[in-house]
Design a protein around this motif. Structure first.
Motif, PDB file in Angstrom:
ATOM      1  N   GLU A 265       0.963  -1.173   0.041  1.00  0.00           N
ATOM      2  CA  GLU A 265       0.124  -0.095  -0.172  1.00  0.00           C
ATOM      3  C   GLU A 265       0.936   1.220   0.024  1.00  0.00           C
ATOM      4  O   GLU A 265       0.295   2.325   0.047  1.00  0.00           O
ATOM      5  CB  GLU A 265      -0.812  -0.016   1.060  1.00  0.00           C
ATOM      6  CG  GLU A 265      -1.997  -1.050   1.197  1.00  0.00           C
ATOM      7  CD  GLU A 265      -2.975  -0.787   2.325  1.00  0.00           C
ATOM      8  OE1 GLU A 265      -2.774  -0.118   3.497  1.00  0.00           O
ATOM      9  OE2 GLU A 265      -3.830  -1.754   2.563  1.00  0.00           O
ATOM     10  N   GLY A 266       2.133   1.221   0.201  1.00  0.00           N
ATOM     11  CA  GLY A 266       3.157   2.186   0.183  1.00  0.00           C
ATOM     12  C   GLY A 266       3.425   2.911   1.556  1.00  0.00           C
ATOM     13  O   GLY A 266       3.843   3.933   1.751  1.00  0.00           O
ATOM     14  N   LYS A 267       2.760   2.219   2.586  1.00  0.00           N
ATOM     15  CA  LYS A 267       2.891   2.585   3.754  1.00  0.00           C
ATOM     16  C   LYS A 267       4.276   2.053   4.636  1.00  0.00           C
ATOM     17  O   LYS A 267       4.176   1.014   5.182  1.00  0.00           O
ATOM     18  CB  LYS A 267       1.890   2.187   4.811  1.00  0.00           C
ATOM     19  CG  LYS A 267       0.451   2.914   4.230  1.00  0.00           C
ATOM     20  CD  LYS A 267      -0.743   2.522   5.141  1.00  0.00           C
ATOM     21  CE  LYS A 267      -2.067   3.341   4.250  1.00  0.00           C
ATOM     22  NZ  LYS A 267      -3.286   2.654   5.287  1.00  0.00           N
ATOM     23  N   TYR A 268       5.321   2.540   4.042  1.00  0.00           N
ATOM     24  CA  TYR A 268       6.787   1.772   4.322  1.00  0.00           C
ATOM     25  C   TYR A 268       6.824   1.765   5.772  1.00  0.00           C
ATOM     26  O   TYR A 268       7.577   1.047   6.449  1.00  0.00           O
ATOM     27  CB  TYR A 268       7.696   2.434   3.459  1.00  0.00           C
ATOM     28  CG  TYR A 268       7.325   2.280   1.999  1.00  0.00           C
ATOM     29  CD1 TYR A 268       7.154   1.235   1.497  1.00  0.00           C
ATOM     30  CD2 TYR A 268       7.057   3.401   1.213  1.00  0.00           C
ATOM     31  CE1 TYR A 268       6.822   0.918  -0.065  1.00  0.00           C
ATOM     32  CE2 TYR A 268       7.133   3.401  -0.251  1.00  0.00           C
ATOM     33  CZ  TYR A 268       7.016   2.277  -0.542  1.00  0.00           C
ATOM     34  OH  TYR A 268       6.538   2.292  -1.998  1.00  0.00           O
ATOM     35  N   LEU A 269       6.940   3.012   6.588  1.00  0.00           N
ATOM     36  CA  LEU A 269       7.046   3.180   7.876  1.00  0.00           C
ATOM     37  C   LEU A 269       6.463   2.198   8.658  1.00  0.00           C
ATOM     38  O   LEU A 269       6.739   1.422   9.528  1.00  0.00           O
ATOM     39  CB  LEU A 269       6.989   4.519   8.318  1.00  0.00           C
ATOM     40  CG  LEU A 269       7.969   5.664   7.816  1.00  0.00           C
ATOM     41  CD1 LEU A 269       7.890   7.119   8.227  1.00  0.00           C
ATOM     42  CD2 LEU A 269       9.415   5.230   8.434  1.00  0.00           C
ATOM     43  N   GLU A 270       4.924   2.245   8.391  1.00  0.00           N
ATOM     44  CA  GLU A 270       3.992   1.087   8.970  1.00  0.00           C
ATOM     45  C   GLU A 270       4.849  -0.123   8.945  1.00  0.00           C
ATOM     46  O   GLU A 270       4.457  -1.011   9.744  1.00  0.00           O
ATOM     47  CB  GLU A 270       2.763   1.267   8.852  1.00  0.00           C
ATOM     48  CG  GLU A 270       1.920   2.564   9.347  1.00  0.00           C
ATOM     49  CD  GLU A 270       2.072   3.644   8.205  1.00  0.00           C
ATOM     50  OE1 GLU A 270       2.889   3.676   7.322  1.00  0.00           O
ATOM     51  OE2 GLU A 270       1.554   4.774   8.291  1.00  0.00           O
ATOM     52  N   SER A 271       5.074  -0.584   7.661  1.00  0.00           N
ATOM     53  CA  SER A 271       5.575  -1.901   7.424  1.00  0.00           C
ATOM     54  C   SER A 271       6.668  -2.477   7.887  1.00  0.00           C
ATOM     55  O   SER A 271       6.818  -3.515   8.728  1.00  0.00           O
ATOM     56  CB  SER A 271       5.823  -1.935   5.909  1.00  0.00           C
ATOM     57  OG  SER A 271       6.567  -2.965   5.382  1.00  0.00           O
ATOM     58  N   ILE A 272       7.583  -1.439   8.297  1.00  0.00           N
ATOM     59  CA  ILE A 272       8.990  -1.534   9.096  1.00  0.00           C
ATOM     60  C   ILE A 272       8.318  -1.757  10.676  1.00  0.00           C
ATOM     61  O   ILE A 272       9.053  -2.937  11.103  1.00  0.00           O
ATOM     62  CB  ILE A 272       9.807  -0.475   8.954  1.00  0.00           C
ATOM     63  CG1 ILE A 272      10.323  -0.026   7.726  1.00  0.00           C
ATOM     64  CG2 ILE A 272      10.896  -0.385   9.976  1.00  0.00           C
ATOM     65  CD1 ILE A 272      11.064   1.096   7.329  1.00  0.00           C
ATOM     66  N   GLY A 273       7.673  -1.013  11.128  1.00  0.00           N
ATOM     67  CA  GLY A 273       7.067  -1.353  12.542  1.00  0.00           C
ATOM     68  C   GLY A 273       6.255  -2.811  12.687  1.00  0.00           C
ATOM     69  O   GLY A 273       6.540  -3.495  13.622  1.00  0.00           O
ATOM     70  N   ALA A 274       5.533  -3.103  11.548  1.00  0.00           N
ATOM     71  CA  ALA A 274       4.934  -4.381  11.601  1.00  0.00           C
ATOM     72  C   ALA A 274       5.930  -5.649  11.801  1.00  0.00           C
ATOM     73  O   ALA A 274       5.956  -6.711  12.341  1.00  0.00           O
ATOM     74  CB  ALA A 274       3.916  -4.609  10.554  1.00  0.00           C
ATOM     75  N   ALA A 275       6.874  -5.398  10.686  1.00  0.00           N
ATOM     76  CA  ALA A 275       8.093  -6.355  10.713  1.00  0.00           C
ATOM     77  C   ALA A 275       8.809  -6.354  11.831  1.00  0.00           C
ATOM     78  O   ALA A 275       9.218  -7.628  12.343  1.00  0.00           O
ATOM     79  CB  ALA A 275       9.115  -6.016   9.519  1.00  0.00           C
ATOM     80  N   GLN A 276       9.142  -5.371  12.554  1.00  0.00           N
ATOM     81  CA  GLN A 276      10.016  -5.203  13.827  1.00  0.00           C
ATOM     82  C   GLN A 276       8.871  -6.084  14.985  1.00  0.00           C
ATOM     83  O   GLN A 276       9.616  -6.424  15.800  1.00  0.00           O
ATOM     84  CB  GLN A 276      10.221  -3.701  14.272  1.00  0.00           C
ATOM     85  CG  GLN A 276      11.116  -3.161  13.421  1.00  0.00           C
ATOM     86  CD  GLN A 276      11.642  -1.869  13.561  1.00  0.00           C
ATOM     87  OE1 GLN A 276      10.597  -0.936  13.939  1.00  0.00           O
ATOM     88  NE2 GLN A 276      12.702  -1.274  13.201  1.00  0.00           N
ATOM     89  N   THR A 277       7.742  -5.935  14.795  1.00  0.00           N
ATOM     90  CA  THR A 277       6.894  -6.556  15.863  1.00  0.00           C
ATOM     91  C   THR A 277       7.053  -7.970  15.612  1.00  0.00           C
ATOM     92  O   THR A 277       7.066  -8.867  16.672  1.00  0.00           O
ATOM     93  CB  THR A 277       5.548  -6.108  15.723  1.00  0.00           C
ATOM     94  OG1 THR A 277       5.475  -4.743  16.042  1.00  0.00           O
ATOM     95  CG2 THR A 277       4.625  -6.686  16.898  1.00  0.00           C
ATOM     96  N   ALA A 278       6.994  -8.232  14.519  1.00  0.00           N
ATOM     97  CA  ALA A 278       7.388  -9.866  14.014  1.00  0.00           C
ATOM     98  C   ALA A 278       8.551 -10.181  14.704  1.00  0.00           C
ATOM     99  O   ALA A 278       8.821 -11.509  15.153  1.00  0.00           O
ATOM    100  CB  ALA A 278       7.289  -9.959  12.420  1.00  0.00           C
TER     101      ALA A 278
END
Length: 148
Positions: free
Chosen positions: A75-88
């Motif tokens: 979706e182009g939400k790169y910062l949120e994507s990084i946050g979700a991956a860091q939670t993983a």
């Protein structure tokens, strides 16, 4: 030829008559479902959803967070994507795919150093992961191009 014309005219008249009769019956309520009894549902009634209810994220696994990270990336939400991956990663510290997603998101933001670090970690954790090596090589090449 005359037979064909008569046949077409009859079909047209029949269609008009059918639709006008259907219109009449539906206007009278003939086709309504009011007269039918509703079948009892096998499911229990749903509880009302409260606006103040907080979702329970504790049951989500690292794979769930990785999927969310990928969806946010797309979706182009790169910062949120990084946050979700860091939670993983907080749930599963040796998750190479999460590092790969972080690297891809940083690369999309054109932040080459963190992208390279994340891709190196993904390649270190899973040496056979071609995607991580491709992303690492691409990030290194883009960083070299920007230095020129």
């Amino acid at each position: 030829m005359a037979r064909k014309i008569r046949r077409i005219a009859f079909l047209g008249f029949a269609a008009c008559s059918f639709f006008s009769v259907c219109g009449f019956f539906s206007a009278c309520g003939f086709f309504s479902d009011k007269h039918r009894e509703e079948a009892p549902s096998s499911r229990p009634p749903m509880a009302p959803v409260s606006a103040t209810r907080v979702p329970d994220y504790s049951r989500l696994t690292a794979d769930h967070w990785l999927n969310l990270s990928r969806a946010l990336y797309l979706e182009g939400k790169y910062l949120e994507s990084i946050g979700a991956a860091q939670t993983a990663l907080s749930l599963k510290p040796d998750f190479a795919l999460a590092y790969n997603n972080i690297g891809a998101a940083y690369a999309a933001l054109r932040l080459w150093d963190p992208a390279i670090q994340a891709d190196q970690q993904a390649a270190r954790l899973e040496p056979g992961m071609q995607l991580a090596r491709n992303n690492l090589n691409w990030a290194l090449a883009q960083k070299a191009l920007e230095k020129r």
